[in-house]
Design a protein around this motif. Structure first.
Motif, PDB file in Angstrom:
ATOM      1  N   LYS A   1      48.287  45.686  38.010  1.00 45.77           N
ATOM      2  CA  LYS A   1      47.280  46.166  38.944  1.00 45.77           C
ATOM      3  C   LYS A   1      45.865  45.875  38.430  1.00 45.77           C
ATOM      4  O   LYS A   1      45.662  45.588  37.259  1.00 45.77           O
ATOM      5  N   PHE A   2      44.904  45.978  39.343  1.00 48.02           N
ATOM      6  CA  PHE A   2      43.509  45.750  38.969  1.00 48.02           C
ATOM      7  C   PHE A   2      43.047  46.855  38.019  1.00 48.02           C
ATOM      8  O   PHE A   2      43.255  48.042  38.271  1.00 48.02           O
ATOM      9  N   ALA A   3      42.413  46.445  36.929  1.00 52.82           N
ATOM     10  CA  ALA A   3      42.005  47.394  35.891  1.00 52.82           C
ATOM     11  C   ALA A   3      40.627  47.964  36.209  1.00 52.82           C
ATOM     12  O   ALA A   3      39.688  47.219  36.477  1.00 52.82           O
ATOM     13  N   PRO A   4      40.478  49.297  36.171  1.00 53.56           N
ATOM     14  CA  PRO A   4      39.161  49.915  36.337  1.00 53.56           C
ATOM     15  C   PRO A   4      38.447  50.009  35.002  1.00 53.56           C
ATOM     16  O   PRO A   4      38.893  49.449  34.003  1.00 53.56           O
ATOM     17  N   GLY A   5      37.328  50.710  34.977  1.00 47.39           N
ATOM     18  CA  GLY A   5      36.648  50.992  33.720  1.00 47.39           C
ATOM     19  C   GLY A   5      35.393  50.199  33.466  1.00 47.39           C
ATOM     20  O   GLY A   5      34.636  50.513  32.548  1.00 47.39           O
TER      21      GLY A   5
END
Length: 577
Positions: free
Chosen positions: A272-276
């Motif tokens: 999945k797309f990584a946040p942060g």
């Protein structure tokens, strides 16, 4: 102030670990703190739970319809439509003559419900068609249905009747894109996002096509017309921009046909797309110490940039997500954030007994200032090999590698010579030391046609270490992850497979002063936030994970957990003698 917030974070971790992690509700009882900077990104709780990204989109694009409305969502998915279509119930009349309009649904249509038709309100309603089973059965993605302002819903409307119209796309030979973009940390039913899609020529840094498209609650988007793009081979990029702070991802070498094309940027949910990436509104495409600094600012508030799981507060649950993604870069190929490099096919033989070891064995004691020489030995067993790749891990703040050959550039280790007749392998094309990471790379191969394949036991190399400080145990280990080919392996000459069955790594004791400073991972002679983040970024890693380094496993239990973090925090502010 930063240290106090960080200790609050650690306190939360300790509390959670003592109650079996997540067995009590979190994120309640705190007062949301408004931020002096970026205050427009901190939304009231009441509106936040239903609409968490309208304010973000204005940072990147200007939409001609009110964010949160059904017309805004429909236009977001059909940006080929103009900005003058009016209220929802007027869209079919104002589009007629400029776009094809009829009563038969197709994927990628905007469906228009006239005022009062099929429970549409007094202004009418529009939605985006995502699936068609028959002329009378279709599914839509929509916003603000039944008064749920800014909330995306998926439903199957009743069969079309008078007052239900479908605005089709204009006939085009441009490829149509269906894609999946799921958000790491967000609940499975809260995956809706505004995703910026780019199409570039292979290897190019400029785009041929860029458009924002909305995904539904499952992270799906269908029917994006790649206007102006001809069928061919391209690089595709996707980046969620609402909610913001997610790393961009790349799908390279994608063949786009003139029909419908499907790209799963999330690899079935496994990538999945990584946040942060919350500094500079997520523009540097990297999750690093700057992002952690801002996370501390937003901790215990309802700021959307740090509330990754959308529960209304940036809390310990979001911190856990942050640790998982810390250190990641954007633009990683789909399914992999930078893990690459194969020297041998990563397939092991089930009958192999080849191993690599360090001698002397563990428990040996050395003195501060003393130079000692652990040997690296390889036993190929009964396998004929044509090469060995080796990576040795050590703590560069405790041990210093002495150069064996000053005439060569960089720091070299001594190549093995005891294997008769002469070197174990005829060529050592890789021999260098990364003193910042504490990694030694050594590779030996045969010269095909001039040397027989190597079988049996021999010395592969010898390391000259100088002890810098006293400590009970410091690890010197061989990096080895089964069936991963970019670490230590022994290559079978015929199968081209990694036949390595295991490695032996050890701790060594060093007597004398000065004493080593536990937790000083950057060798700065002080334990500070940078050291805390060094170990925190490896949260939950074990020796079987790519990127593992034993120097961060301070309690030597084989995994990086809260105990290791607390051991670093216990030395916060201490400096070398």
């Amino acid at each position: 102030m930063r240290k106090a917030i960080w200790l609050l974070v650690l306190t939360d971790i300790v509390v959670i670990s003592t109650v079996l992690f997540l067995t009590v509700p979190l994120g309640t009882g705190r007062t949301a703190k408004a931020q002096d900077r970026d205050s427009h990104l901190t939304k009231p709780r009441a509106s936040y739970t239903n609409c968490y990204y309208c304010d973000y989109l204005t940072e990147y694009a200007t939409a001609p319809y009110n964010c949160g409305s059904c017309t805004w969502w429909a236009w977001l998915n059909r940006q080929d439509l103009p900005s003058d279509l009016g209220n929802a119930g007027e869209w079919d009349d104002n589009a007629r003559g400029r776009w094809p309009v009829d009563t038969t649904p197709r994927v990628g249509d905007v469906v228009v419900f006239d005022p009062g038709v099929q429970d549409a309100g007094g202004w009418g309603h529009v939605a985006y068609v995502i699936e068609v089973s028959s002329p009378t059965s279709y599914r839509v993605s929509e916003m603000n249905w039944a008064g749920h302002w800014c909330q995306v819903t998926i439903r199957t409307p009743p069969p079309p009747e008078p007052g239900v119209w479908f605005i089709h796309r204009k006939e085009t030979s441009s490829p149509i894109l269906n894609f999946t973009a799921e958000l790491y940390g967000a609940p499975s039913n809260r995956q809706s996002a505004a995703v910026e899609i780019e199409v570039r020529e292979v290897g190019s840094t400029t785009h041929l096509f860029k458009q924002t498209a909305g995904t539904d609650s499952n992270g799906q988007c269908r029917g994006v017309a790649l206007s102006g793009v001809q069928p061919g081979l391209y690089d595709l990029y996707a980046k969620p921009i609402a909610p913001s702070g997610y790393l961009r991802k790349k799908a390279g070498y994608v063949t786009l046909s003139s029909g419908t094309n499907t790209v799963d940027f999330s690899k079935g949910g496994a990538s999945k797309f990584a946040p942060g990436d919350i500094d500079k509104y997520g523009q540097d495409n990297l999750v690093n110490i700057l992002d952690f600094s801002m996370f501390l600012d937003y901790y215990a508030t309802d700021n959307l940039l740090a509330d990754f799981n959308r529960d209304g507060e940036a809390n310990i649950l979001d911190f856990s997500v942050f640790l998982d993604v810390y250190g990641q870069n954007g633009d990683g190929e789909v399914g992999a954030y930078g893990h690459s490099g194969n020297q041998l096919a990563p397939v092991q033989s089930s009958t192999s007994d080849a191993y690599v070891a360090l001698i002397p064995y563990g428990g040996t004691t050395w003195n501060v200032g003393e130079i000692f020489n652990p040997d690296i030995v390889v036993d190929t067993g009964d396998y004929a090999t044509d090469g060995t790749d080796l990576i040795v891990l050590y703590d560069p703040c405790i041990l210093e590698v002495q150069d064996e050959d000053p005439a060569k550039e960089g720091i070299q280790i001594k190549e093995g010579t005891s294997h008769s007749p002469g070197k174990m392998y005829s060529s050592y094309p890789t021999n260098h030391v990364d003193t910042s990471l504490g990694k030694i790379y050594l590779r030996g191969t045969i010269d095909v046609g001039s040397q027989p394949v190597t079988t049996g036991y021999g010395e592969f190399g010898s390391i000259r270490f100088k002890a810098q400080c006293g400590i009970d145990r410091t690890p010197v280990s061989i990096e080895y992850v089964p069936q991963f080919s970019a670490d230590t392996n022994v290559g079978g000459s015929e199968s081209k497979r990694d036949v390595l069955a295991g490695v032996n790594s050890f701790d060594y004791r060093i007597n004398g002063d000065p004493a080593c400073l536990i937790g000083d991972f950057d060798c700065s002679c002080e334990v500070d936030i940078a050291d805390v983040m060094e170990v925190a970024s490896r949260w939950r890693m074990t020796a079987m994970d790519v990127g593992w380094h034993p120097r961060y496993d301070l309690d030597r239990d084989g995994n990086i957990d809260i105990v290791d973090i607390m051991k670093v925090v216990a030395n916060w502010g201490k400096s070398c003698q």
